[in-house]
Design a protein around this motif. Sequence first.
Motif, short mmCIF file in Angstrom:
data_model
loop_
_atom_site.label_atom_id
_atom_site.label_comp_id
_atom_site.label_asym_id
_atom_site.label_seq_id
_atom_site.Cartn_x
_atom_site.Cartn_y
_atom_site.Cartn_z
N PRO A 276 -3.68 -15.59 -13.97
CA PRO A 276 -5.09 -15.21 -13.92
C PRO A 276 -5.40 -14.18 -12.83
O PRO A 276 -6.37 -13.44 -12.92
CB PRO A 276 -5.80 -16.53 -13.64
N LYS A 277 -4.54 -14.11 -11.81
CA LYS A 277 -4.75 -13.16 -10.71
C LYS A 277 -3.75 -12.02 -10.85
O LYS A 277 -2.54 -12.26 -10.96
CB LYS A 277 -4.59 -13.86 -9.36
N TYR A 278 -4.27 -10.80 -10.87
CA TYR A 278 -3.43 -9.62 -11.09
C TYR A 278 -3.25 -8.87 -9.77
O TYR A 278 -4.22 -8.34 -9.21
CB TYR A 278 -4.06 -8.71 -12.15
N ILE A 279 -2.02 -8.85 -9.26
CA ILE A 279 -1.72 -8.19 -7.99
C ILE A 279 -0.79 -7.02 -8.29
O ILE A 279 0.33 -7.20 -8.79
CB ILE A 279 -1.06 -9.15 -6.99
N VAL A 280 -1.26 -5.80 -7.99
CA VAL A 280 -0.50 -4.60 -8.33
C VAL A 280 -0.70 -3.53 -7.27
O VAL A 280 -1.74 -3.46 -6.64
CB VAL A 280 -0.92 -4.05 -9.72
N THR A 281 0.33 -2.72 -7.05
CA THR A 281 0.21 -1.53 -6.21
C THR A 281 0.61 -0.34 -7.07
O THR A 281 1.73 -0.29 -7.60
CB THR A 281 1.13 -1.59 -4.98
N ASP A 282 -0.31 0.60 -7.23
CA ASP A 282 -0.05 1.80 -8.03
C ASP A 282 0.09 2.98 -7.08
O ASP A 282 -0.89 3.43 -6.50
CB ASP A 282 -1.17 2.02 -9.03
N ILE B 54 -1.12 -5.38 8.78
CA ILE B 54 -0.65 -6.76 8.67
C ILE B 54 -0.73 -7.28 7.25
O ILE B 54 0.14 -8.02 6.79
CB ILE B 54 -1.41 -7.69 9.65
N ASP B 55 -1.77 -6.87 6.49
CA ASP B 55 -1.91 -7.39 5.12
C ASP B 55 -0.97 -6.70 4.14
O ASP B 55 -0.90 -7.09 2.97
CB ASP B 55 -3.36 -7.27 4.65
N ALA B 56 -0.23 -5.68 4.60
CA ALA B 56 0.75 -5.00 3.75
C ALA B 56 2.18 -5.39 4.07
O ALA B 56 3.12 -4.89 3.46
CB ALA B 56 0.59 -3.48 3.87
N ILE B 57 2.34 -6.31 5.03
CA ILE B 57 3.69 -6.72 5.43
C ILE B 57 4.33 -7.64 4.39
O ILE B 57 5.50 -7.50 4.05
CB ILE B 57 3.66 -7.39 6.82
N SER B 58 3.56 -8.60 3.88
CA SER B 58 4.07 -9.53 2.88
C SER B 58 2.91 -10.10 2.08
O SER B 58 1.75 -10.04 2.52
CB SER B 58 4.87 -10.66 3.53
N VAL B 59 3.22 -10.68 0.93
CA VAL B 59 2.19 -11.35 0.15
C VAL B 59 1.75 -12.63 0.84
O VAL B 59 0.57 -12.95 0.90
CB VAL B 59 2.70 -11.63 -1.28
N ALA C 67 10.48 0.43 4.25
CA ALA C 67 9.05 0.47 3.94
C ALA C 67 8.82 1.46 2.81
O ALA C 67 9.71 2.24 2.45
CB ALA C 67 8.25 0.86 5.19
N VAL C 68 7.60 1.42 2.27
CA VAL C 68 7.22 2.33 1.19
C VAL C 68 6.07 3.20 1.66
O VAL C 68 5.11 2.71 2.28
CB VAL C 68 6.77 1.56 -0.08
N LEU D 247 2.14 3.32 5.61
CA LEU D 247 3.22 2.57 4.98
C LEU D 247 2.77 1.21 4.47
O LEU D 247 1.76 0.66 4.90
CB LEU D 247 4.36 2.34 5.99
N THR D 248 3.55 0.67 3.55
CA THR D 248 3.42 -0.70 3.10
C THR D 248 4.83 -1.29 3.01
O THR D 248 5.82 -0.56 3.04
CB THR D 248 2.66 -0.78 1.76
N HIS D 249 4.91 -2.62 2.89
CA HIS D 249 6.21 -3.28 3.00
C HIS D 249 6.43 -4.36 1.94
O HIS D 249 7.54 -4.58 1.47
CB HIS D 249 6.32 -3.89 4.40
N LYS D 250 5.36 -5.03 1.54
CA LYS D 250 5.47 -6.21 0.68
C LYS D 250 6.11 -5.90 -0.67
O LYS D 250 6.75 -6.77 -1.27
CB LYS D 250 4.10 -6.84 0.48
N GLU D 251 5.96 -4.67 -1.14
CA GLU D 251 6.48 -4.32 -2.46
C GLU D 251 8.00 -4.37 -2.54
O GLU D 251 8.58 -4.38 -3.63
CB GLU D 251 6.00 -2.92 -2.86
N LEU D 252 8.68 -4.40 -1.39
CA LEU D 252 10.14 -4.44 -1.37
C LEU D 252 10.69 -5.86 -1.35
O LEU D 252 11.90 -6.06 -1.45
CB LEU D 252 10.66 -3.67 -0.15
N LEU D 253 9.80 -6.85 -1.22
CA LEU D 253 10.22 -8.24 -1.05
C LEU D 253 10.21 -9.05 -2.34
O LEU D 253 10.33 -10.27 -2.31
CB LEU D 253 9.35 -8.92 0.01
#
Length: 307
Positions: free
Chosen positions: A298-304, A154-159, A177-178, A189-195
């Motif tokens: 100030p907040k850094y949100i990244v998926t590597d 659920i926490d990977a569906i969207s920001v 999905a990614v 899988l994750t999903h938010k990175e596509l939005l």
Amino acid sequence: MTEFLPEGRRLAYKENTAALQSARTLMQAAVSGAILEASCTVCDAEHNMHVDLGCMKGIIPRSEGAIGIESGATRDIALISRVGKPVCFRITKIDETGSEPLAILSRKAAQEEADREYVSKLTPGDIIGARVTHLEQFGCFVDIGCGIASMIPIDAISVSRIVHPANRFSVGDDIFAVVKGRDQGHICLTHKELLGTWQQNAERFAVGETVPGIVRSIEDYGIFIELAPNLAGLAELKSGIKVGDCVCVYIKAIIPEKMKIKLIIVNCCDDGCVPLEAPYFITEGHIDRWVYSTPDAPKYIVTDFSE
């Protein structure tokens, strides 16, 4: 790879309907090893799946119903839940010993081929298509090809945070999905990175506009309102507002360096209008790294995905 589509996507394809026209075309499909699809009409007491092929009846023996059924790694609910829905399969033989011909089918064989030729070759960062199969409080289950299951937490569906995947998806939705990685052999899988990033989403709005939004949380210091799946703003507290409400909001300020949008709630939307749907910003290819945050935030949100 179109040959390894989620179940339900192949049903109306002309190649599929042509193969189901007669015993002759079914036999040709059996020889070629084609993956076909038809509807499961019954799962009997022994959990064999009965399939309507149109020109004749088909059966998927329980042991051939899915990868992992015989070992117990896959539960029989995976077979029972396909009644009334399309299933993919390969034809193993056509039994003509009875009063009517009967096609013996294997869903497991189709899944094994999909796993060997497609799923096993996926790497973190690959963008794939999927179909939503069911929703739980903790995540969204999807079919990534031939009935092979995966899940988006659920926490990977969207920001923008949601209380249940049903706030974002419905069963039967075709989504993207990614690939995040693997866990005990299963694709994660994750999903938010596509939005889209914060900036990409914020550019769709302007100060002074009044737009619809959905109340996602109410805190002591304000009300978070989703404008798009990857974008939320903060409004001052207002009585009579509850989580899940659709509201009309006035955009007071957009502050990229703080990743903040200041809103004023104008009124509740009684007609149930919903926010502007964010399109997928990416639908194919591969992502190595995704940065949601603006450069000075100030907040850094990244998926590597390379880690």
